[in-house]
Design a protein around this motif. Sequence first.
Motif, PDB file in Angstrom:
ATOM      1  N   CYS A   1      -5.962   9.467  -4.821  1.00 28.42           N
ATOM      2  CA  CYS A   1      -5.985   8.922  -6.182  1.00 28.42           C
ATOM      3  C   CYS A   1      -7.234   9.365  -6.922  1.00 28.42           C
TER       4      CYS A   1
ATOM      5  N   LEU B   1      -4.251   1.951  -9.336  1.00 26.33           N
ATOM      6  CA  LEU B   1      -3.134   2.826  -9.711  1.00 26.33           C
ATOM      7  C   LEU B   1      -3.548   4.304  -9.763  1.00 26.33           C
TER       8      LEU B   1
ATOM      9  N   THR C   1       4.853   2.076 -10.806  1.00 24.64           N
ATOM     10  CA  THR C   1       5.167   0.904  -9.980  1.00 24.64           C
ATOM     11  C   THR C   1       4.273  -0.268 -10.359  1.00 24.64           C
TER      12      THR C   1
ATOM     13  N   VAL D   1       0.826  -1.217   0.000  1.00 20.20           N
ATOM     14  CA  VAL D   1       0.000   0.000   0.000  1.00 20.20           C
ATOM     15  C   VAL D   1       0.861   1.268   0.000  1.00 20.20           C
TER      16      VAL D   1
ATOM     17  N   GLU E   1      -0.583  13.570 -13.354  1.00 21.95           N
ATOM     18  CA  GLU E   1      -1.155  13.530 -12.006  1.00 21.95           C
ATOM     19  C   GLU E   1      -0.168  14.218 -11.064  1.00 21.95           C
TER      20      GLU E   1
ATOM     21  N   GLY F   1      -0.933   1.927  -5.624  1.00 24.16           N
ATOM     22  CA  GLY F   1       0.179   2.870  -5.740  1.00 24.16           C
ATOM     23  C   GLY F   1       0.200   3.477  -7.124  1.00 24.16           C
ATOM     24  N   SER F   2       1.361   3.908  -7.554  1.00 28.79           N
ATOM     25  CA  SER F   2       1.452   4.639  -8.821  1.00 28.79           C
ATOM     26  C   SER F   2       1.391   3.680 -10.011  1.00 28.79           C
TER      27      SER F   2
ATOM     28  N   LYS G   1       2.645  -4.989   3.469  1.00 28.79           N
ATOM     29  CA  LYS G   1       3.755  -4.033   3.589  1.00 28.79           C
ATOM     30  C   LYS G   1       3.239  -2.605   3.436  1.00 28.79           C
TER      31      LYS G   1
HETATM   32  P1  NAD Z   1       4.379   4.107  -5.203  1.00 26.25           P
HETATM   33  O1  NAD Z   1       3.974   3.318  -6.383  1.00 26.25           O
HETATM   34  O2  NAD Z   1       5.653   4.860  -5.248  1.00 26.25           O
HETATM   35  O3  NAD Z   1       4.483   3.188  -3.904  1.00 26.25           O
HETATM   36  C1  NAD Z   1       3.406   2.400  -3.449  1.00 26.25           C
HETATM   37  C2  NAD Z   1       3.938   1.227  -2.656  1.00 26.25           C
HETATM   38  O4  NAD Z   1       4.705   0.382  -3.526  1.00 26.25           O
HETATM   39  C3  NAD Z   1       4.878   1.583  -1.506  1.00 26.25           C
HETATM   40  O5  NAD Z   1       4.606   0.699  -0.426  1.00 26.25           O
HETATM   41  C4  NAD Z   1       6.258   1.316  -2.087  1.00 26.25           C
HETATM   42  O6  NAD Z   1       7.210   1.008  -1.102  1.00 26.25           O
HETATM   43  C5  NAD Z   1       5.996   0.120  -2.974  1.00 26.25           C
HETATM   44  N1  NAD Z   1       6.911  -0.050  -4.117  1.00 26.25           N
HETATM   45  C6  NAD Z   1       7.617   0.907  -4.763  1.00 26.25           C
HETATM   46  N2  NAD Z   1       8.295   0.355  -5.795  1.00 26.25           N
HETATM   47  C7  NAD Z   1       7.998  -0.969  -5.803  1.00 26.25           C
HETATM   48  C8  NAD Z   1       8.362  -2.059  -6.651  1.00 26.25           C
HETATM   49  N3  NAD Z   1       9.173  -1.904  -7.698  1.00 26.25           N
HETATM   50  N4  NAD Z   1       7.853  -3.272  -6.378  1.00 26.25           N
HETATM   51  C9  NAD Z   1       7.008  -3.448  -5.349  1.00 26.25           C
HETATM   52  N5  NAD Z   1       6.626  -2.462  -4.513  1.00 26.25           N
HETATM   53  C10 NAD Z   1       7.117  -1.225  -4.740  1.00 26.25           C
HETATM   54  O7  NAD Z   1       3.141   5.063  -4.909  1.00 26.25           O
HETATM   55  P2  NAD Z   1       3.023   6.194  -3.802  1.00 26.25           P
HETATM   56  O8  NAD Z   1       3.828   7.374  -4.220  1.00 26.25           O
HETATM   57  O9  NAD Z   1       3.257   5.592  -2.463  1.00 26.25           O
HETATM   58  O10 NAD Z   1       1.446   6.538  -3.915  1.00 26.25           O
HETATM   59  C11 NAD Z   1       0.920   7.490  -4.780  1.00 26.25           C
HETATM   60  C12 NAD Z   1       0.288   6.862  -6.002  1.00 26.25           C
HETATM   61  O11 NAD Z   1      -0.672   5.885  -5.601  1.00 26.25           O
HETATM   62  C13 NAD Z   1      -0.497   7.854  -6.850  1.00 26.25           C
HETATM   63  O12 NAD Z   1      -0.231   7.615  -8.213  1.00 26.25           O
HETATM   64  C14 NAD Z   1      -1.956   7.523  -6.546  1.00 26.25           C
HETATM   65  O13 NAD Z   1      -2.877   7.921  -7.552  1.00 26.25           O
HETATM   66  C15 NAD Z   1      -1.888   6.064  -6.348  1.00 26.25           C
HETATM   67  N6  NAD Z   1      -3.027   5.578  -5.566  1.00 26.25           N
HETATM   68  C16 NAD Z   1      -4.001   4.855  -6.191  1.00 26.25           C
HETATM   69  C17 NAD Z   1      -5.121   4.443  -5.485  1.00 26.25           C
HETATM   70  C18 NAD Z   1      -6.234   3.644  -6.135  1.00 26.25           C
HETATM   71  O14 NAD Z   1      -7.080   3.112  -5.415  1.00 26.25           O
HETATM   72  N7  NAD Z   1      -6.267   3.538  -7.442  1.00 26.25           N
HETATM   73  C19 NAD Z   1      -5.233   4.771  -4.127  1.00 26.25           C
HETATM   74  C20 NAD Z   1      -4.215   5.518  -3.528  1.00 26.25           C
HETATM   75  C21 NAD Z   1      -3.108   5.907  -4.262  1.00 26.25           C
END
Ligand code: NAD
Length: 472
Positions: free
Chosen positions: A276, A243, A224, A143, A372, A220-221, A169
């Motif tokens: 998001c 995402l 990723t 997350v 974004e 997450g993004s 995690k």
């Molecule tokens: P991120 O992708 O950088 O990180 C998210 C999670 O992934 C973290 O726990 C991070 O440690 C882990 N991570 C990073 N690289 C990884 C890899 N290569 N393999 C596995 N895990 C990895 O995102 P962020 O900056 O923490 O969050 C912001 C983003 O999340 C924004 O783009 C937002 O729109 C998106 N988001 C989407 C939703 C949804 O429901 N669609 C909800 C909340 C946030």
Amino acid sequence: MTAEVTMTINGEGVASAEVLEVVNPATAEVFAQAPRASESHLNAAVAAAQAALPAWKGLPHAERAALMVAAGDAILANADELAALFTAEQGRPLKQAREEVMGAGMWFKGMARFELPVEVVEDSKRRRVEVHREAIGVVCAIVPWNFPVLLASWKMSHGLLAGNTMVLKPSPFTPLATLRIGEILRDVLPPGVLNVISGGDELGPMMTAHPGFAKISFTGSTATGKRIMASAAQDLKRVTLELGGNDACIVLPDVDLDEVAPQLFMGAFFNTAQVCIATKRLYIHDSIYDALRDKLHALAKTMKVGPGDQSDSVFGPLQNRPQFERVKGIIADAKSRGLTVLDGGPVPDQGYFLPLTLVDNPPEDEVVVKEEAFGPILPLLRYQDIDEVIARANNSEYGLAGAVWSKDIDQAVAVAKRLDTGTVWINQNLQTTPSTPLGGHKHSGIGVENGLEGLLEFTQGKTIFIPKAATG
Ligand code: NAD
């Protein structure tokens, strides 16, 4: 505030030799430490989840559901402590942090109402054919930092109810409240069913490559998410990916401006715009554009941005330094490119604070419209014609959510049906419930969370052919 929290592996508290430093974004200072899991911690967590799987999966659904309700109650009972940790590590004002924690507790209870269906697809003289749903195995749940507790609760409440076990995690930026939930739930769940481990940037890729997981549930993004899908392909792990988004909100000319302005504002800036499903492009009809822009700008100048532990703060800081620098750069870029930037009010000097900023009708191909930002800079975009604005709204690689505002509900629904997104709100924003599936179209994700559809993402089908007579 200092916090001594441990990882949860096989129902035990586990510390680590190395630690993560946790920063309070309102001060930019380290205020706590969290464990930094090694590969052997990960292996131990996966082994514990695998060992716990047969018994957990074998429990009657109603027993797992009762434990999910108990887990929700345990979170609710600890809401004040969790909210204080949340505000310290995430930055959000305390009252809103508490609402997220309460939401997490309620989510466990809300999802517990769902049962796994058995579908009868044939019932003839010869045979009965049933499609059952069963757990997939050990889930890898990852997350982000923007809604750390609620999004973790979505994964736990779905995945565990369906009979899977899990290694969860949190983001390295917001590990504490989630680790604390792991500690609290040790008293509720059998050992190994839920394991919570924290670590640095190396831990996520190590997890998604681990052969012990059968499914990855990731929020997450988009960048990723693509890496995770590539990693999952090696051994065909199932994936649910929630995402990024660049949500459009379309305001039709018939709205009451005084009534909608504050709601539109919160739909874009809640959680300092780190949402998001926030409005990230606000399309306003030409006939009301100037008046609505001025009302929104007045709000941006007067709403209180400040530390989350001050009771009058409505918006907190950006959650972490990289995000703070990135959004600061987008604001500076908009200014240097000559766009009309409408500044927000004053913000504290220390910590990762930025003013709530509007951009007055920038061209569609500017970064501030196309990307974004995930921070407090919102483009206001003037439109003339409904077909034109729908085309502009859909002109995005993302397709997470969107909103339409109008007194004419039928017309708003007609517009909603033409938006290429997983969710559309009419005259409201940011609504999610345990019963309503949420997921993205296009690059905003694969699969959904919430509702029966969300629960089924944590299951696999099994078709059973049952003859009516004892011999074939
Ligand atoms: P991120 O992708 O950088 O990180 C998210 C999670 O992934 C973290 O726990 C991070 O440690 C882990 N991570 C990073 N690289 C990884 C890899 N290569 N393999 C596995 N895990 C990895 O995102 P962020 O900056 O923490 O969050 C912001 C983003 O999340 C924004 O783009 C937002 O729109 C998106 N988001 C989407 C939703 C949804 O429901 N669609 C909800 C909340 C946030």
